[in-house]
Design a protein around this motif. Structure first.
Motif, PDB file in Angstrom:
ATOM      1  N   LEU A   1       9.235  24.020   3.188  1.00 31.68           N
ATOM      2  CA  LEU A   1       8.170  22.887   2.495  1.00 31.68           C
ATOM      3  C   LEU A   1       8.940  22.451   0.933  1.00 31.68           C
ATOM      4  N   PHE A   2       9.247  23.487   0.391  1.00 31.05           N
ATOM      5  CA  PHE A   2       9.913  23.228  -1.060  1.00 31.05           C
ATOM      6  C   PHE A   2      11.119  22.473  -0.974  1.00 31.05           C
ATOM      7  N   ARG A   3      11.907  23.085   0.027  1.00 28.47           N
ATOM      8  CA  ARG A   3      13.479  22.143   0.320  1.00 28.47           C
ATOM      9  C   ARG A   3      13.129  20.730   0.576  1.00 28.47           C
ATOM     10  N   SER A   4      12.114  20.327   1.500  1.00 30.81           N
ATOM     11  CA  SER A   4      11.930  18.974   1.834  1.00 30.81           C
ATOM     12  C   SER A   4      11.259  18.254   0.728  1.00 30.81           C
ATOM     13  N   LEU A   5      10.508  19.019  -0.578  1.00 32.37           N
ATOM     14  CA  LEU A   5       9.772  18.411  -1.203  1.00 32.37           C
ATOM     15  C   LEU A   5      10.547  17.995  -2.715  1.00 32.37           C
ATOM     16  N   PHE A   6      11.429  18.981  -2.987  1.00 31.97           N
ATOM     17  CA  PHE A   6      12.043  19.014  -4.328  1.00 31.97           C
ATOM     18  C   PHE A   6      13.445  19.250  -4.123  1.00 31.97           C
TER      19      PHE A   6
ATOM     20  N   THR B   1      14.654  26.305  -8.272  1.00 33.42           N
ATOM     21  CA  THR B   1      13.895  26.379  -9.684  1.00 33.42           C
ATOM     22  C   THR B   1      12.321  26.242  -9.485  1.00 33.42           C
ATOM     23  N   TYR B   2      11.954  25.359  -8.673  1.00 38.33           N
ATOM     24  CA  TYR B   2      10.464  25.334  -8.200  1.00 38.33           C
ATOM     25  C   TYR B   2       9.930  26.689  -7.883  1.00 38.33           C
TER      26      TYR B   2
ATOM     27  N   ILE C   1       0.858  -1.147  -0.010  1.00 37.96           N
ATOM     28  CA  ILE C   1       0.179   0.105   0.030  1.00 37.96           C
ATOM     29  C   ILE C   1       0.851   1.372   0.037  1.00 37.96           C
ATOM     30  N   ALA C   2       0.720   2.132  -0.955  1.00 42.10           N
ATOM     31  CA  ALA C   2       1.532   3.485  -1.243  1.00 42.10           C
ATOM     32  C   ALA C   2       0.595   4.389  -0.877  1.00 42.10           C
ATOM     33  N   VAL C   3       0.880   5.436   0.337  1.00 41.11           N
ATOM     34  CA  VAL C   3       0.024   6.563   0.456  1.00 41.11           C
ATOM     35  C   VAL C   3       1.245   7.901   0.155  1.00 41.11           C
ATOM     36  N   TYR C   4       0.503   8.669  -0.211  1.00 43.04           N
ATOM     37  CA  TYR C   4       1.596   9.858  -0.826  1.00 43.04           C
ATOM     38  C   TYR C   4       0.626  11.286  -0.883  1.00 43.04           C
ATOM     39  N   GLY C   5       1.403  12.168  -0.700  1.00 47.85           N
ATOM     40  CA  GLY C   5       0.590  13.559  -0.764  1.00 47.85           C
ATOM     41  C   GLY C   5       1.911  14.500  -0.080  1.00 47.85           C
ATOM     42  N   ARG C   6       1.267  15.768  -0.406  1.00 45.04           N
ATOM     43  CA  ARG C   6       2.442  16.848  -0.010  1.00 45.04           C
ATOM     44  C   ARG C   6       2.858  16.541   1.707  1.00 45.04           C
ATOM     45  N   ARG C   7       3.723  17.478   2.046  1.00 46.19           N
ATOM     46  CA  ARG C   7       4.036  17.501   3.517  1.00 46.19           C
ATOM     47  C   ARG C   7       3.049  18.208   4.064  1.00 46.19           C
TER      48      ARG C   7
ATOM     49  N   VAL D   1       3.900   1.907   2.665  1.00 45.73           N
ATOM     50  CA  VAL D   1       4.813   2.608   2.636  1.00 45.73           C
ATOM     51  C   VAL D   1       4.181   4.160   2.148  1.00 45.73           C
ATOM     52  N   CYS D   2       5.021   5.353   2.755  1.00 42.99           N
ATOM     53  CA  CYS D   2       4.410   6.603   2.767  1.00 42.99           C
ATOM     54  C   CYS D   2       5.464   7.652   2.509  1.00 42.99           C
ATOM     55  N   GLY D   3       5.028   8.734   1.680  1.00 43.88           N
ATOM     56  CA  GLY D   3       6.199   9.650   1.206  1.00 43.88           C
ATOM     57  C   GLY D   3       5.585  11.037   0.864  1.00 43.88           C
ATOM     58  N   SER D   4       6.299  12.174   1.223  1.00 44.01           N
ATOM     59  CA  SER D   4       5.681  13.469   0.660  1.00 44.01           C
ATOM     60  C   SER D   4       6.221  13.873  -0.345  1.00 44.01           C
ATOM     61  N   ALA D   5       7.382  13.278  -0.712  1.00 45.00           N
ATOM     62  CA  ALA D   5       8.076  13.591  -2.299  1.00 45.00           C
ATOM     63  C   ALA D   5       7.065  13.192  -3.228  1.00 45.00           C
ATOM     64  N   THR D   6       6.019  13.553  -3.679  1.00 45.33           N
ATOM     65  CA  THR D   6       5.181  12.976  -4.631  1.00 45.33           C
ATOM     66  C   THR D   6       5.645  12.376  -6.065  1.00 45.33           C
ATOM     67  N   THR D   7       6.544  13.328  -6.427  1.00 48.22           N
ATOM     68  CA  THR D   7       7.035  12.700  -7.736  1.00 48.22           C
ATOM     69  C   THR D   7       7.802  11.358  -7.554  1.00 48.22           C
ATOM     70  N   TRP D   8       8.814  11.203  -6.302  1.00 50.39           N
ATOM     71  CA  TRP D   8       9.389   9.897  -6.436  1.00 50.39           C
ATOM     72  C   TRP D   8       8.387   8.955  -5.844  1.00 50.39           C
TER      73      TRP D   8
END
Length: 470
Positions: free
Chosen positions: A237-242, A247-248, A25-31, A139-146
């Motif tokens: 927020l952006f440093r932790s995600l991307f 650039t973002y 099970i993969a759970v994802y979404g922003r921080r 498994v869970c993650g905030s880095a949505t792209t990854w």
């Protein structure tokens, strides 16, 4: 369980939990959106193994954190990820239970150079986990792209291995109000709306509000006090995600200055970026994280797509926090009648409307009707003046709703001049677009319309009570 909202997500988790087979099970979404809280509350914090990645940690830090999570320590040092997953397999084999629950939180943080984390995970799941009946591996993650590209849609050994993927979005107004009530915050509906216009539906931010303070006082404390906890939140927020966070943020800067959105070409020029796959990936990542939306202006083709910032928290930060340099711990309270605050209120309310399209459609009685939502901009010509409509709902039942969004603290008063403007705008829209569909004028405003001679210009009115529906 002390879980606000998330009914659909909990139903999916229960179905997976009740399944006799192995589930990945993969759970994802922003921080800050509540992923870890949801999983821990749903499973009552009872895991047969739980580990979380280390933010910006090196591989040795990640492996050490993983190893330290075992209740029974390995007999010898674990030097790489293959050793770690071999030991996890043996460790779980030693637990005599029909059902095992494993939770790996912030999974993308484990995957740092020199790598090999995913290879070891693939081996663990494909050689043992997928064949172990009753194993529930979350498994869970905030880095949505990854999470999406590297894990859920992996083209290698994890291809099609995820049995359930759950995307966790921000709360809507209804669930935000419910969270506030659970904290003993009994604000009027307009204050709930104003709160959402600042913090969006992010549970982490809403949980920082205090019941013994007014909304304005809460905002001053969180953004403008000497130790304001959210003053640096945007960059964090952006440093932790991307990884390429600068650039973002450049792209967000370009969008924040254009209320209705920017084209790709305008974005390249404004932000000084190169065109190509890298930019496409960044825009996709921002959309996946609910920071922006991508839409086609009414009557235009895909190549004319607009990219629009729709995150209330970022809009507020950009307008009032990022450029603030004076020392005034009651800065927001002192802006209560300032033109900049009134201008922001109108734009932020438009964002709220865009984030509640389901409620708007249901109020219009077209919840089950296919509809495309866009905007329309006409720059004018020798015959007609320019016109702009921020929300166009083009329905399959041959009706088009031209929606106006007006923030007001009381019933909205339609003046004679505004009625004339709306009639002219509708006529220009029909002539320029050549539409043969019926056109309805619709108004989204918190407290409805004042009953006067000009109110009949609107066919339907959507109020704050409608937006607050579950």
């Amino acid at each position: 369980m002390n879980i606000i909202g998330r009914k659909k997500e909990m139903a999916l988790l229960k179905e997976a939990l009740d399944s006799p087979g192995a589930e990945l099970i993969a759970v994802y979404g922003r921080r800050r959106i509540g992923k870890t809280f949801l999983i821990k509350e749903f499973f009552n914090n009872k895991f047969d193994f739980y580990a979380t990645g280390v933010y910006q940690g090196k591989q040795k830090d990640q492996i050490k954190a993983f190893t330290a999570s075992f209740s029974k320590q390995p007999p010898q040092e674990i030097k790489d990820w293959m050793d770690a997953f071999v030991y996890l397999r043996d460790y779980l084999n030693g637990i005599r239970k029909k059902q095992l629950v494993v939770f790996l939180d912030e999974l993308p943080w484990f995957d740092v150079p020199p790598g090999h984390f995913l290879k070891a995970f693939e081996w663990f799941w494909n050689s043992w986990g997928s064949t172990r009946p009753g194993l529930k591996m979350i498994v869970c993650g905030s880095a949505t792209t990854w999470m999406v590209d590297r894990f859920i849609h992996d083209k290698g050994g994890l291809y099609n291995r995820t049995t359930l993927s759950i995307y966790l979005p921000p709360f809507d107004l209804h669930d935000s109000a419910e969270l506030l009530r659970s904290k003993g915050i009994e604000w009027a509906d307009l204050s709930v709306l104003d709160c959402y216009m600042v913090f969006g539906g992010v549970p982490y931010y809403l949980n920082m509000l205090r019941r013994n303070e007014s909304l304005d006082t809460n905002i001053d404390r969180l953004f403008f006090s000497r130790e304001a906890p959210l003053r640096e939140e945007y960059e964090f927020l952006f440093r932790s995600l991307f990884r390429d966070s600068n650039t973002y943020m450049q792209i967000i800067d370009a969008m924040a200055s254009r209320n209705s959105g920017v084209t790709r070409e305008e974005l390249i020029k404004t932000a000084g970026l190169a065109d190509g796959g890298g930019l496409t990936t960044i825009l996709k990542n921002l959309e996946r994280s609910d920071f922006i939306r991508v839409y086609q202006p009414f009557g235009k083709k895909t190549k004319n797509a607009l990219y629009q910032l729709i995150d209330p928290f970022i809009l507020y930060y950009k307008r009032f926090v990022e450029t603030y340099r004076r020392y005034d711990e009651a800065h927001w309270s002192h802006l209560i009648d300032h033109p900049s605050r009134r201008a922001w209120s109108g734009l932020a309310f438009e964002m709220v409307a865009l984030l509640h399209l389901r409620q708007i459609k249901e109020t219009l009685g077209i919840g089950g009707v296919q509809a495309d939502v866009s905007s329309w901009l006409y720059k004018g010509d020798e015959k007609n003046a320019g016109a702009q409509i921020d929300m166009v709902i083009a329905r399959r039942d041959r009706v088009i709703n031209l929606c106006e969004m007006k923030y007001s603290e009381e019933e909205y008063d339609v003046t004679k001049s505004y009625e004339t403007t709306l009639r002219t705008r509708r006529a220009i829209f029909r002539e320029v677009t050549k539409t043969k569909k019926s056109i309805h004028m619709s108004l989204v405003t918190p407290f409805g319309l004042k009953n006067n001679a000009h109110a009949a210009i609107f066919n339907q009115v959507i109020t704050l009570k409608d937006l607050l529906r579950e």
